[in-house]
Design a protein around this motif. Sequence first.
Motif, PDB file in Angstrom:
ATOM      1  N   ARG A  15       0.844  -1.212   0.000  1.00 35.05           N
ATOM      2  CA  ARG A  15       0.000   0.000   0.000  1.00 35.05           C
ATOM      3  C   ARG A  15       0.875   1.255   0.000  1.00 35.05           C
ATOM      4  O   ARG A  15       2.107   1.167   0.104  1.00 35.05           O
ATOM      5  CB  ARG A  15      -0.927  -0.007   1.204  1.00 35.05           C
ATOM      6  N   ILE A  17       3.089   4.557  -0.390  1.00 28.36           N
ATOM      7  CA  ILE A  17       4.223   4.965  -1.221  1.00 28.36           C
ATOM      8  C   ILE A  17       4.912   3.736  -1.831  1.00 28.36           C
ATOM      9  O   ILE A  17       5.302   3.754  -3.005  1.00 28.36           O
ATOM     10  CB  ILE A  17       5.212   5.809  -0.376  1.00 28.36           C
ATOM     11  N   ASP A  63       8.987  -9.709   7.747  1.00 29.13           N
ATOM     12  CA  ASP A  63       9.003  -8.585   8.681  1.00 29.13           C
ATOM     13  C   ASP A  63      10.440  -8.073   8.654  1.00 29.13           C
ATOM     14  O   ASP A  63      11.353  -8.754   9.122  1.00 29.13           O
ATOM     15  CB  ASP A  63       8.607  -9.098  10.075  1.00 29.13           C
ATOM     16  N   VAL A  64      10.648  -6.880   8.072  1.00 27.87           N
ATOM     17  CA  VAL A  64      12.027  -6.428   7.838  1.00 27.87           C
ATOM     18  C   VAL A  64      12.816  -6.181   9.126  1.00 27.87           C
ATOM     19  O   VAL A  64      14.031  -6.081   9.083  1.00 27.87           O
ATOM     20  CB  VAL A  64      12.097  -5.169   6.932  1.00 27.87           C
ATOM     21  N   ASN A  90      11.496   0.870   1.792  1.00 25.76           N
ATOM     22  CA  ASN A  90      10.344   1.757   1.982  1.00 25.76           C
ATOM     23  C   ASN A  90       9.580   1.464   3.274  1.00 25.76           C
ATOM     24  O   ASN A  90       8.970   2.366   3.848  1.00 25.76           O
ATOM     25  CB  ASN A  90       9.401   1.628   0.774  1.00 25.76           C
ATOM     26  N   SER A 141      13.699   8.060   3.436  1.00 27.89           N
ATOM     27  CA  SER A 141      13.902   8.780   4.694  1.00 27.89           C
ATOM     28  C   SER A 141      12.651   9.612   4.950  1.00 27.89           C
ATOM     29  O   SER A 141      11.533   9.171   4.681  1.00 27.89           O
ATOM     30  CB  SER A 141      15.175   9.631   4.581  1.00 27.89           C
ATOM     31  N   TYR A 155      11.142   8.300  15.328  1.00 21.17           N
ATOM     32  CA  TYR A 155      11.053   8.339  13.854  1.00 21.17           C
ATOM     33  C   TYR A 155      12.155   9.228  13.270  1.00 21.17           C
ATOM     34  O   TYR A 155      12.801   8.865  12.284  1.00 21.17           O
ATOM     35  CB  TYR A 155       9.658   8.862  13.494  1.00 21.17           C
ATOM     36  N   LYS A 159      14.988   8.066  10.685  1.00 23.70           N
ATOM     37  CA  LYS A 159      15.043   8.659   9.333  1.00 23.70           C
ATOM     38  C   LYS A 159      16.341   9.441   9.114  1.00 23.70           C
ATOM     39  O   LYS A 159      16.860   9.489   7.997  1.00 23.70           O
ATOM     40  CB  LYS A 159      13.816   9.536   9.094  1.00 23.70           C
ATOM     41  N   GLY A 186       8.067  14.778   1.925  1.00 23.80           N
ATOM     42  CA  GLY A 186       7.439  15.718   2.853  1.00 23.80           C
ATOM     43  C   GLY A 186       6.138  15.117   3.351  1.00 23.80           C
ATOM     44  O   GLY A 186       6.136  14.026   3.920  1.00 23.80           O
ATOM     45  N   ILE A 188       2.829  13.381   2.511  1.00 28.55           N
ATOM     46  CA  ILE A 188       2.279  12.589   1.408  1.00 28.55           C
ATOM     47  C   ILE A 188       0.965  11.934   1.835  1.00 28.55           C
ATOM     48  O   ILE A 188       0.839  11.443   2.966  1.00 28.55           O
ATOM     49  CB  ILE A 188       3.289  11.494   0.959  1.00 28.55           C
ATOM     50  N   THR A 190      -1.186   9.257   2.383  1.00 30.87           N
ATOM     51  CA  THR A 190      -1.250   7.791   2.533  1.00 30.87           C
ATOM     52  C   THR A 190      -1.981   7.472   3.855  1.00 30.87           C
ATOM     53  O   THR A 190      -2.328   8.388   4.603  1.00 30.87           O
ATOM     54  CB  THR A 190       0.161   7.159   2.623  1.00 30.87           C
ATOM     55  N   THR A 193      -0.531   9.153   7.015  1.00 27.06           N
ATOM     56  CA  THR A 193      -0.866  10.545   7.354  1.00 27.06           C
ATOM     57  C   THR A 193      -2.377  10.747   7.501  1.00 27.06           C
ATOM     58  O   THR A 193      -2.804  11.751   8.066  1.00 27.06           O
ATOM     59  CB  THR A 193      -0.320  11.517   6.275  1.00 27.06           C
TER      60      THR A 193
END
Length: 247
Positions: A15, A17, A63-64, A90, A141, A155, A159, A186, A188, A190, A193
């Motif tokens: 989903r 980005i 799961d990264v 990502n 980032s 966060y 980042k 900046g 975005i 999704t 947000t």
Amino acid sequence: MMLEGKIALVTGAGRGIGRAIALTLAGYGADVAVNYSGSREKAEQTVQEIRALGRRAAAVQADVSRQEDCERMFREVAEQLGVIDILVNNAGITRDNLAVRMSEQEFEQVIDTNLKGAFFCMKLAGKQMMKKRSGRIISISSISGVRGNAGQINYCAAKAGIIGMTKCLAKELSSRGITVNAVAPGYIDTEMTAVLPEKVKEAVLAQVPLGRIGRPEDIAEAVAFLASDRAAYITGQTLQVDGGMGI
Ligand code: NAD
């Protein structure tokens, strides 16, 4: 078709980005491995859309934040699509809180996914790409990692860490023909947000000189450029794609 014949892995691509990046890379000719951690269904939808574009695609669970998951994912991608040319880190989460109230768990969860997860994938991709003597590593980032943001100490650390790792890895891998860059979005549109209160959204938007919220595709186009041969002489950089918010 600037990515014709390339194989890409995009983490968290079910989903937002990540999904836009996967579809955009495929649109430019790449075959794409779509990583997901929980929702197989959404990843499969992205896969179907990539196949409809005439490219190969596979959904790969990992799961990264878990190194063994990342190792298995890289093995599966190599078996199903081949050794990757492009890695896009990502996958990311937020656990916002003021620093004085933040728990160790909230801090660790974000560092584990957003920073350690990117490190594990960078390491595994680096090993494979060194043998090929070519490759592109691009990590997402955030403007928060560049400027800082109240309520996001975990966060922002992750980042900003991405930017540091990007510079380090660019120096380590440049002699092998591999470039390593970051994109700092900046604000975005999704699901990440969408949960912000309306007042916060309005306040953030007021800081965007271009006067609109960013689309996932705005980020995806920047990633596709950095993944292409056109960006062959760019490494160690962080490209802010933020409608001018970071000026
Ligand atoms: P999103 O929440 O819609 O997508 C995040 C994706 O990461 C999801 O698919 C999720 O399943 C996946 N993910 C989370 N934890 C994972 C894990 N442990 N392993 C594998 N996948 C995992 O959010 P988005 O806005 O699309 O964010 C994508 C990236 O962009 C994130 O790194 C985020 O920090 C960054 N970013 C977003 C914005 C924005 O305004 N939306 C701004 C700056 C940076």
